[in-house]
Design a protein around this motif. Structure first.
Motif, short mmCIF file in Angstrom:
data_model
loop_
_atom_site.label_atom_id
_atom_site.label_comp_id
_atom_site.label_asym_id
_atom_site.label_seq_id
_atom_site.Cartn_x
_atom_site.Cartn_y
_atom_site.Cartn_z
N ASP A 116 0.85 -1.25 0.08
CA ASP A 116 -0.09 0.03 -0.02
C ASP A 116 0.96 1.18 -0.06
O ASP A 116 1.76 1.19 0.75
CB ASP A 116 -0.81 0.13 1.21
CG ASP A 116 -1.82 -1.02 1.35
OD1 ASP A 116 -1.91 -1.91 0.41
OD2 ASP A 116 -2.50 -1.25 2.19
N GLN A 142 -6.65 -1.11 -7.38
CA GLN A 142 -5.26 -1.68 -7.01
C GLN A 142 -4.40 -0.52 -7.31
O GLN A 142 -3.38 0.05 -6.52
CB GLN A 142 -4.83 -2.83 -7.94
CG GLN A 142 -5.25 -4.17 -7.51
CD GLN A 142 -4.69 -4.90 -6.23
OE1 GLN A 142 -3.53 -4.74 -5.88
NE2 GLN A 142 -5.62 -4.87 -5.23
N ARG A 145 -5.08 1.74 -4.39
CA ARG A 145 -4.34 1.25 -2.83
C ARG A 145 -2.70 1.49 -2.87
O ARG A 145 -2.26 1.77 -1.87
CB ARG A 145 -4.50 -0.49 -3.21
CG ARG A 145 -3.95 -1.05 -2.04
CD ARG A 145 -4.27 -2.79 -2.08
NE ARG A 145 -3.32 -3.17 -3.16
CZ ARG A 145 -1.97 -3.40 -3.27
NH1 ARG A 145 -1.24 -2.95 -2.09
NH2 ARG A 145 -1.35 -3.99 -4.27
N VAL A 146 -2.02 1.20 -4.08
CA VAL A 146 -0.74 1.47 -4.37
C VAL A 146 -0.05 3.07 -4.19
O VAL A 146 0.90 3.08 -3.96
CB VAL A 146 0.02 0.64 -5.22
CG1 VAL A 146 -0.27 -1.00 -5.32
CG2 VAL A 146 -0.28 1.19 -6.57
N ARG A 148 0.10 6.62 -2.53
CA ARG A 148 -0.10 7.33 -1.17
C ARG A 148 -1.18 8.13 -1.24
O ARG A 148 -1.61 8.73 -2.31
CB ARG A 148 1.28 8.00 -1.23
CG ARG A 148 1.46 9.24 -2.28
CD ARG A 148 2.71 9.96 -1.50
NE ARG A 148 2.99 11.13 -2.59
CZ ARG A 148 2.21 12.28 -2.61
NH1 ARG A 148 1.12 12.31 -1.97
NH2 ARG A 148 2.69 13.07 -3.65
#
Length: 215
Positions: A116, A142, A145-146, A148
């Motif tokens: 994350d 996704q 999610r990754v 910031r």
């Protein structure tokens, strides 16, 4: 035979997804398809992403790493560009041509192998239409999610010509890649994944972009 048939392992239907496994052919045809303007086209895509020095960038569906190599000097040696593509052949080609601050991994957008909040910027150019339709919502989740909090997203896709005859001719050559309207292709995928859309619109060379941020 359309370019899609020549390049893809499988993509019989526009929503079925597929991988491109012929990097040298892809590079050659890419130069032809953009009529000598490929560098200018992807420079515009890179500029729309607004990369910054020191950024950690993820390029989803990186292919041969063409966009990654344009982003590389902009993020400077203090930044890093990670490219991800489902085709080992494309990743191998990208790795052989990689600048010092670029690395490439085999993987799928709907299963990003990163923790994350790993990146400041996620870009994806001409890749969403290659994903199976059912995988696209998870791929966007996704990407969110990754990133910031406050991280940025840039999606670029083909847009078909407005002229019906030109649209037919381009579609016959390219296959499913140019049979969609990018607004229909992306629909509400980006806001539904948790992003806040900042801007969208047309770019030269039959491209369309959406820029968004993770709140």
């Amino acid at each position: 035979m359309g370019l899609g048939k020549l390049l893809h392992r499988h993509e019989e239907h526009a929503d079925a997804g597929g991988t491109i496994d012929r990097p040298r052919t892809y590079e050659a045809l890419g130069s032809i398809a953009f009529l000598g303007g490929r560098r200018a086209a992807f420079t515009r895509v890179a500029a729309a992403a607004r990369p910054r020095a020191g950024d950690r960038v993820l390029d989803v569906g990186c292919g041969t790493g063409y966009l990654s190599r344009i982003l590389s000097p902009v993020v400077t040696p203090s930044g890093h560009v990670t490219g991800l593509d489902p085709s080992p052949a494309m990743v191998e080609y990208a790795t052989r041509h990689a600048p010092a601050n670029c690395t490439y991994v085999v993987g799928e957008g709907q299963r990003l192998p990163f923790p994350d909040a790993s990146f400041d910027l996620v870009v994806s150019s001409l890749a969403v239409h290659h994903m199976p339709a059912g995988a696209r919502p998870e791929a966007l989740r996704q990407m969110c999610r990754v990133l910031r909090p406050g991280g940025r997203l840039l999606i670029a896709e083909f847009r078909p010509p407005a002229n019906p005859l030109a649209r037919h001719l381009v579609g016959a050559l390219s296959g499913p890649a140019m049979r969609h309207d990018p607004r229909d292709l992306l629909g509400t995928l980006i806001p539904d994944a948790g992003f806040q859309v900042e801007s969208e619109g047309d770019l030269p060379y039959l491209l369309y972009y959406v820029r968004a941020t993770r709140p």
